[in-house]
Motif scaffolding. Structure first.
Motif, mmCIF file in Angstrom:
data_model
loop_
_atom_site.group_PDB
_atom_site.id
_atom_site.type_symbol
_atom_site.label_atom_id
_atom_site.label_comp_id
_atom_site.label_asym_id
_atom_site.label_seq_id
_atom_site.Cartn_x
_atom_site.Cartn_y
_atom_site.Cartn_z
ATOM 1 N N MET A 1 20.890 5.749 -1.863
ATOM 2 C CA MET A 1 20.461 4.465 -2.401
ATOM 3 C C MET A 1 19.146 4.673 -3.148
ATOM 4 N N VAL A 2 19.124 4.322 -4.423
ATOM 5 C CA VAL A 2 17.967 4.584 -5.274
ATOM 6 C C VAL A 2 16.803 3.673 -4.878
ATOM 7 N N PRO A 3 15.638 4.236 -4.561
ATOM 8 C CA PRO A 3 14.485 3.406 -4.201
ATOM 9 C C PRO A 3 14.052 2.522 -5.377
ATOM 10 N N GLU A 4 13.613 1.322 -5.064
ATOM 11 C CA GLU A 4 13.135 0.388 -6.080
ATOM 12 C C GLU A 4 11.658 0.103 -5.837
ATOM 13 N N VAL A 5 10.830 0.334 -6.849
ATOM 14 C CA VAL A 5 9.386 0.122 -6.714
ATOM 15 C C VAL A 5 8.879 -0.662 -7.925
ATOM 16 N N GLU A 6 7.633 -1.130 -7.831
ATOM 17 C CA GLU A 6 7.033 -1.898 -8.915
ATOM 18 C C GLU A 6 5.553 -1.579 -9.013
ATOM 19 N N THR A 7 4.916 -2.076 -10.070
ATOM 20 C CA THR A 7 3.524 -1.752 -10.348
ATOM 21 C C THR A 7 2.599 -2.075 -9.177
ATOM 22 N N ASN A 8 2.783 -3.250 -8.588
ATOM 23 C CA ASN A 8 1.899 -3.666 -7.492
ATOM 24 C C ASN A 8 2.486 -3.326 -6.124
ATOM 25 N N GLN A 9 3.301 -2.294 -6.091
ATOM 26 C CA GLN A 9 3.967 -1.876 -4.858
ATOM 27 C C GLN A 9 2.950 -1.516 -3.778
ATOM 28 N N ASN A 10 3.184 -2.019 -2.577
ATOM 29 C CA ASN A 10 2.389 -1.620 -1.421
ATOM 30 C C ASN A 10 3.279 -0.845 -0.457
ATOM 31 N N PHE A 11 2.707 0.163 0.167
ATOM 32 C CA PHE A 11 3.435 0.964 1.142
ATOM 33 C C PHE A 11 2.749 0.850 2.504
ATOM 34 N N ALA A 12 3.543 0.966 3.549
ATOM 35 C CA ALA A 12 2.996 0.983 4.912
ATOM 36 C C ALA A 12 4.010 1.674 5.812
ATOM 37 N N LEU A 13 3.523 2.415 6.780
ATOM 38 C CA LEU A 13 4.432 3.073 7.717
ATOM 39 C C LEU A 13 5.145 1.992 8.516
ATOM 40 N N LEU B 1 1.780 7.460 -6.284
ATOM 41 C CA LEU B 1 1.533 8.496 -5.279
ATOM 42 C C LEU B 1 0.262 8.244 -4.447
ATOM 43 N N PRO B 2 -0.879 7.897 -5.046
ATOM 44 C CA PRO B 2 -2.071 7.651 -4.218
ATOM 45 C C PRO B 2 -1.876 6.559 -3.160
ATOM 46 N N LYS B 3 -1.004 5.579 -3.449
ATOM 47 C CA LYS B 3 -0.720 4.534 -2.469
ATOM 48 C C LYS B 3 0.226 5.019 -1.371
ATOM 49 N N LEU B 4 1.103 5.932 -1.745
ATOM 50 C CA LEU B 4 2.122 6.402 -0.801
ATOM 51 C C LEU B 4 1.589 7.452 0.175
ATOM 52 N N LEU B 5 0.683 8.294 -0.287
ATOM 53 C CA LEU B 5 0.228 9.419 0.537
ATOM 54 C C LEU B 5 -0.347 9.014 1.888
ATOM 55 N N PRO B 6 -1.129 7.931 1.994
ATOM 56 C CA PRO B 6 -1.638 7.558 3.321
ATOM 57 C C PRO B 6 -0.537 7.328 4.356
ATOM 58 N N VAL B 7 0.652 6.876 3.902
ATOM 59 C CA VAL B 7 1.771 6.684 4.821
ATOM 60 C C VAL B 7 2.227 8.026 5.379
ATOM 61 N N TYR B 8 2.310 9.021 4.517
ATOM 62 C CA TYR B 8 2.720 10.355 4.959
ATOM 63 C C TYR B 8 1.662 10.984 5.871
ATOM 64 N N THR C 1 14.037 6.634 4.144
ATOM 65 C CA THR C 1 12.667 6.844 3.675
ATOM 66 C C THR C 1 12.089 5.561 3.092
ATOM 67 N N SER C 2 12.901 4.824 2.339
ATOM 68 C CA SER C 2 12.445 3.541 1.792
ATOM 69 C C SER C 2 12.028 2.593 2.913
ATOM 70 N N ILE C 3 12.829 2.548 3.975
ATOM 71 C CA ILE C 3 12.476 1.722 5.132
ATOM 72 C C ILE C 3 11.200 2.238 5.781
ATOM 73 N N MET C 4 11.093 3.557 5.901
ATOM 74 C CA MET C 4 9.935 4.172 6.559
ATOM 75 C C MET C 4 8.628 3.814 5.858
ATOM 76 N N VAL C 5 8.645 3.815 4.527
ATOM 77 C CA VAL C 5 7.406 3.584 3.786
ATOM 78 C C VAL C 5 7.233 2.114 3.394
ATOM 79 N N GLY C 6 8.168 1.269 3.822
ATOM 80 C CA GLY C 6 8.044 -0.155 3.547
ATOM 81 C C GLY C 6 8.409 -0.561 2.139
ATOM 82 N N ALA C 7 9.194 0.253 1.442
ATOM 83 C CA ALA C 7 9.602 -0.073 0.071
ATOM 84 C C ALA C 7 10.875 -0.919 0.110
#
Length: 388
Positions: free
Chosen positions: A128-140, A186-193, A71-77
């Motif tokens: 494997m625990v996902p690692e994110v940050e404040t300015n995290q960007n997501f993309a499919l 979440l608002p940044k992640l939802l467009p990927v889903y 999932t981390s790979i899928m969302v670009g995290a």
């Protein structure tokens, strides 16, 4: 009445995946050979489930290492330390996140640690625990879910793809920044889903199994609000139905949240908490209810008569599915491969393949009457009695 499976062991009946992955790491097989082994295992699993009479067969339940990492790979995290390796092969980046990179025991600028590993809820499976940050960007960033749906489709099997839900994913994530709540992303992640669901719809998927096991945890009001906003957005994707899947416990205080989400189906774990059945039925109206009645986490035969006594009446008034409590990932694959077990003990057992047979017997008994499977029910009752 239909039978549904939530996931199947991917290691292979003779541990083919483990052998292939370790051989790939050792440089003994090529990437193409590894991918070919994986493709064959997926095909074998889909055909096995089809032959067992399972109506709803999952796809995208396969992983080389871990579904959360997928999932981390899928969302670009992908944290910067892995992006900085300069690897152009996504599989190499994937395995670097899973196990780190080492250069013959000597320190190197290209050596990185693996991501943190921890237990998947209260199971012995690790992720494997996902690692994110404040300015995290997501993309499919991966077409894996669509690709594997298309693989099964080419075999004549229309599957129900499985994905980890966005809220559970973020609740499992961590950040190095003190006081930062990953759920705020979440608002940044939802467009990927949304993009993923649209791609699956275009490929021909009718249903998607979206796993949100965090709904059985003691979560905050803000997390409940996150579920509401997430599924309000995902519901806007027309033409595809969501099976919201919970497991490892009861919905409890999250019952209202879960049953009011705009999804077409809801799966509940009735092995861990059979008492929640009435409250779930009373709180839902038009959703398909997936009844997790076959234990996906142990090796014992189910008491099929007892299960039928509990759910038969409900199936006459509601659209329901018969399913394992959770993915069968947590069980051995096939009892038929065990040739050295004591015969009496073996008669008490049911591995993943046999649990598929149990699902088929239950759905047939409800759809066509118990007389249609009377001999199988009698044999099951005898095994249960003997073990007792």
């Amino acid at each position: 009445m239909t039978s549904a499976n939530l996931g199947f062991p991917r290691i292979g009946a003779h541990r083919e995946l483990k052998t292939a992955v370790e051989s790939y790491w050792a440089g003994k097989v090529s990437k193409d050979e590894l991918l070919a082994t994986a493709k064959k295992l997926r095909a074998d699993n889909w055909q096995l489930q089809k032959q067992a009479g399972i109506d709803v067969i999952p796809s995208n339940d396969f992983s080389f290492y871990d579904q959360v990492l997928d999932t981390s790979i899928m969302v670009g995290a992908i944290p910067d330390i892995y992006r900085g390796l300069g690897k152009t092969d996504s599989l190499e980046v994937y395995f670097a996140m899973a196990r780190g990179t080492q250069t013959g025991g000597k320190e190197s600028s290209t050596d990185v640690p693996a991501q943190e590993m921890t237990k998947w809820f209260d199971t012995n499976y690790h992720y494997m625990v996902p690692e994110v940050e404040t300015n995290q960007n997501f993309a499919l960033s991966s077409s894996k879910a669509v690709d594997q749906f298309n693989e099964a489709k080419a075999l004549g099997i229309i599957t129900r793809p499985v994905v980890i839900g966005p809220v559970t994913y973020l609740l499992l994530a961590k950040s190095k920044e003190t006081g930062f709540d990953p759920v705020s992303l979440l608002p940044k992640l939802l467009p990927v889903y949304v993009e993923l669901l649209n791609n699956l719809k275009t490929a021909g998927a009718e249903w998607v199994q979206i796993d949100e096991p965090a709904l059985v945890l003691d979560i905050s009001d803000s997390a409940r609000d996150a579920f509401k906003s997430a599924y309000s957005e995902l519901a806007k994707v027309s033409g595809i139905k969501l099976m919201l899947t919970t497991y490892f416990g009861a919905l409890g205080d999250n019952l209202k949240t879960a049953t009011e989400l705009p999804v077409a189906g809801l799966h509940v774990d009735l092995v861990r908490n059979p008492e929640q059945l009435d409250s779930v039925i009373n709180a839902t109206k038009d959703q398909v209810i997936s009844l997790g009645v076959v234990d996906g986490r142990n090796i014992w035969k189910s008491n099929l008569t007892a299960i039928l006594d509990r759910i038969e009446a409900i199936s006459k008034s509601r659209q329901v599915q018969i399913a394992p409590s959770c993915s069968l990932l947590h069980t051995p694959i096939d009892l038929a491969l065990e040739t050295k077990l004591d015969a009496q003990v073996k008669d008490w057992l049911a591995f993943a393949t046999q649990k598929l047979d149990e699902l088929n017997i239950l759905s047939t008994a409800i759809s066509k009457g118990r007389d249609s499977v009377s001999e199988k029910l009698a044999a099951n009752a005898k095994s249960i009695s003997n073990r007792k």
